[in-house]
Each structure stands twice: as C-alpha cells, then as structure tokens.
Design an enzyme around this catalytic site. Structure first.
Site, PDB file in Angstrom:
ATOM      1  N   ASN A 190       0.879  -1.173   0.000  1.00 30.91           N
ATOM      2  CA  ASN A 190       0.000   0.000   0.000  1.00 30.91           C
ATOM      3  C   ASN A 190       0.916   1.223   0.000  1.00 30.91           C
ATOM      4  O   ASN A 190       1.469   1.574   1.035  1.00 30.91           O
ATOM      5  CB  ASN A 190      -0.893  -0.041   1.252  1.00 30.91           C
ATOM      6  CG  ASN A 190      -1.700   1.239   1.433  1.00 30.91           C
ATOM      7  OD1 ASN A 190      -1.778   2.069   0.523  1.00 30.91           O
ATOM      8  ND2 ASN A 190      -2.305   1.387   2.601  1.00 30.91           N
ATOM      9  N   LYS A 218       0.196   4.223  -0.347  1.00 29.17           N
ATOM     10  CA  LYS A 218      -0.457   5.429   0.203  1.00 29.17           C
ATOM     11  C   LYS A 218      -0.189   6.626  -0.713  1.00 29.17           C
ATOM     12  O   LYS A 218      -0.086   6.455  -1.922  1.00 29.17           O
ATOM     13  CB  LYS A 218       0.007   5.660   1.652  1.00 29.17           C
ATOM     14  CG  LYS A 218      -0.159   4.402   2.521  1.00 29.17           C
ATOM     15  CD  LYS A 218      -0.015   4.650   3.985  1.00 29.17           C
ATOM     16  CE  LYS A 218      -0.199   3.335   4.728  1.00 29.17           C
ATOM     17  NZ  LYS A 218      -0.161   3.483   6.179  1.00 29.17           N
ATOM     18  N   HIS A 238      -9.562   1.398   4.647  1.00 30.19           N
ATOM     19  CA  HIS A 238      -8.301   1.550   5.385  1.00 30.19           C
ATOM     20  C   HIS A 238      -8.532   2.513   6.552  1.00 30.19           C
ATOM     21  O   HIS A 238      -9.315   3.456   6.440  1.00 30.19           O
ATOM     22  CB  HIS A 238      -7.212   2.073   4.448  1.00 30.19           C
ATOM     23  CG  HIS A 238      -5.854   2.060   5.075  1.00 30.19           C
ATOM     24  ND1 HIS A 238      -5.436   3.039   5.944  1.00 30.19           N
ATOM     25  CD2 HIS A 238      -4.837   1.163   4.990  1.00 30.19           C
ATOM     26  CE1 HIS A 238      -4.214   2.738   6.364  1.00 30.19           C
ATOM     27  NE2 HIS A 238      -3.833   1.605   5.799  1.00 30.19           N
ATOM     28  N   GLU A 253      -6.920   4.915   7.606  1.00 32.24           N
ATOM     29  CA  GLU A 253      -6.711   6.335   7.284  1.00 32.24           C
ATOM     30  C   GLU A 253      -7.932   6.909   6.576  1.00 32.24           C
ATOM     31  O   GLU A 253      -8.258   8.089   6.742  1.00 32.24           O
ATOM     32  CB  GLU A 253      -5.426   6.485   6.440  1.00 32.24           C
ATOM     33  CG  GLU A 253      -4.182   6.275   7.308  1.00 32.24           C
ATOM     34  CD  GLU A 253      -3.004   5.660   6.584  1.00 32.24           C
ATOM     35  OE1 GLU A 253      -2.961   5.672   5.343  1.00 32.24           O
ATOM     36  OE2 GLU A 253      -2.099   5.140   7.286  1.00 32.24           O
ATOM     37  N   GLU A 284      -5.456  -4.560  10.664  1.00 27.85           N
ATOM     38  CA  GLU A 284      -4.409  -3.562  10.882  1.00 27.85           C
ATOM     39  C   GLU A 284      -4.701  -2.774  12.155  1.00 27.85           C
ATOM     40  O   GLU A 284      -5.511  -1.832  12.135  1.00 27.85           O
ATOM     41  CB  GLU A 284      -4.353  -2.588   9.700  1.00 27.85           C
ATOM     42  CG  GLU A 284      -4.089  -3.261   8.374  1.00 27.85           C
ATOM     43  CD  GLU A 284      -3.542  -2.279   7.354  1.00 27.85           C
ATOM     44  OE1 GLU A 284      -2.426  -2.511   6.870  1.00 27.85           O
ATOM     45  OE2 GLU A 284      -4.203  -1.279   7.057  1.00 27.85           O
ATOM     46  N   GLY A 313       2.450   2.538  10.702  1.00 28.10           N
ATOM     47  CA  GLY A 313       3.408   3.616  10.502  1.00 28.10           C
ATOM     48  C   GLY A 313       4.101   4.071  11.771  1.00 28.10           C
ATOM     49  O   GLY A 313       4.761   5.106  11.797  1.00 28.10           O
ATOM     50  N   SER A 372       3.415  -1.880  10.376  1.00 24.07           N
ATOM     51  CA  SER A 372       4.857  -1.937  10.616  1.00 24.07           C
ATOM     52  C   SER A 372       5.480  -3.298  10.284  1.00 24.07           C
ATOM     53  O   SER A 372       6.416  -3.735  10.958  1.00 24.07           O
ATOM     54  CB  SER A 372       5.190  -1.522  12.059  1.00 24.07           C
ATOM     55  OG  SER A 372       4.768  -0.189  12.295  1.00 24.07           O
TER      56      SER A 372
END
Ligand code: PGA
Length: 250
Positions: free
Chosen positions: A9, A11, A95, A97, A167, A173, A213
């Site tokens: 991904n 991003k 996701h 985010e 996730e 991250g 991560s």
C-alpha cells in the site's frame, strides 16, 4: 491451503518515474515459481503507468480506494469500472486512514465491497482497533462490528474472494508491530466471526492479512502464525529490497 498474499500500500507516496522503477524492481525480484501472491497499490493517478510496468509479471495491480457508483456527477472520484479499465485486480477498502480522515463508515465500506465484487475486483477490507480501544479491552468487539458491518451484503459464495486486512491502528506507521501472538489472537477471532456468519468452509478459504509496521525482520514470525495469510505493507513497500524481503519470508 491458503495462498499467502503480500500487498504493498504505497499510500500518498512516489512520483511517476520512481513508482514505475519500484514496481519493475519488485516484479524483477520475485523468484520464478514463487507461491506467493503479490500486489502493489500505487496512488490512483499512477495506476496506468505502474500497471503498464507490471503487465505480464507476477505482480497484480490494486487501487487504494474507489467510489461505489456508476459513471456520473461525482467530481474527484473513480469507480470500479475505471479500475477494471486500468487493469486492477485489487482494491483496498476501509483503510483506517480513510476511516479516520475521510469519515468512511462500515456501511460505506459494505457498499464498496459489494460493488468491487460485482465488478470482479478483489476487495481488501481493512479492520482494526485504535490504541484506546485496545487498552479498553474493546478489540474483539470493535473488530466484530467492523467485520459484520463491512461485509453485511455478501454471501458465503462471495466470501472466499474477499481479503481481510487486520491492521491495528496503533501499529500503522509507528514502528510498533503487534506481537505474533497478539495478531494471531485477533486473526483467529476474525476467522471465527466469519465462520459463525458464513460457515466454516467459506471462512477457511479467506485470506486474512496482517498490517502495521511489517518489515523483513518481523515478517517471518508474523506470517508463520496459522491464521495470518499475508501482509498489507505500507512503509516497507516503498523500497523494493524491503518488500522483496517480506515476500521471501511468506
Ligand atoms: P505500515 O502501514 O506498514 O507503514 O505500518 C500499513 C498500512 O497502513 O497498510
């Protein structure tokens, strides 16, 4: 029995040329006869270029989002038919985010999941708890609600096509990876939820990726867990060497 699936991904990272170079390096680095399914999800504006770079290789193309609508007056959006036209195989949906910054809800993700399946795309449906929810012992309940809500419209026949990405938001991250035991416990919980709703036969076929991560150094232990069937990789998918290291660990 479940084919491991490692997906990058990207991003909102890369530019045209470096994305193409990254995709080509990944495609070139996958060993012949590899049993691992591999995908990359570049920013939407680079799907065409990256798609051309990986055409005919072992790397599948994916998008990071879409709108569940047919063509029409939706300024700034792209739809499943456009992703098909660009040669996408996958689309990441819900996701964290997107949920956090763009107000995506389980209901919206469910609509997108249905539209992706109807268009022949493989939806990668993301779920996961925040740190606050984990510390409040709400992980199982949060994930259960996300799974039930995001997959509300699908049938047992459709389920095996869907990929779930667990996730934990606190691991995305941050460099703080869930321990293999922590991740496996949630993955087993997700498979049980799927089994209760759709039956064990369909649930056993679903790939559940871990994301947060993942690096070459921690991938083997995570991917060695019985219910972890792959990884959705952010930061480490931006370097071919790291991403290939994760693929090699699967
Ligand atoms: P990360 O991101 O690997 O950079 O933690 C994972 C993801 O958000 O999919």
């Amino acid at each position: 029995m479940r084919k491991p699936f490692i997906c990058g991904n990207w991003k909102m990272n890369t530019r045209g040329e470096c994305g193409v170079a990254l995709a080509k390096a990944v495609a070139a680095g996958i060993p012949a006869g590899s049993e691992v399914e591999v995908g990359v999800c570049p920013p939407a504006c680079y799907l065409g270029g990256v798609g051309a770079a990986v055409a005919g290789s072992a790397v599948g193309l994916g998008a990071q989002n879409m709108l569940a609508e047919a063509d029409g007056a939706f300024t700034g959006e792209i739809n499943p038919a456009m992703l098909n036209d660009l040669g996408c195989r996958y689309v990441i949906l819900g996701h964290s985010e997107r949920r956090q910054f763009f107000g995506e809800t389980n209901e919206g993700v469910s609509k997108k999941t249905d539209a992706a399946l109807a268009a022949g795309l493989v939806p990668i449906v993301c779920v996961g708890e925040t740190l606050e929810q984990r510390e409040g012992n709400q992980t199982e309940a949060v994930v259960a609600e996300q799974i039930a809500g995001s997959l509300a419209g699908i049938s047992a026949e459709q389920l095996p096509t869907v990929v779930i990405a667990y996730e934990p938001v606190w691991a995305i991250g941050t460099g703080k990876v869930a321990s293999p035991e922590q991740a496996e416990a949630v993955h087993a919980h997700i498979r049980k939820l799927l089994s209760d709703k759709f039956g064990s036969e369909a649930a056993e076929k679903v790939r559940i990726q871990y994301g947060g991560s993942v690096k070459p150094g921690n991938a083997a232990e995570l991917l060695g867990q019985p219910n972890i069937d792959g990884a959705l990789v952010g930061g480490a998918s931006l370097k071919a060497e790291d991403f290939l290291g994760i693929i090699a660990a699967a």
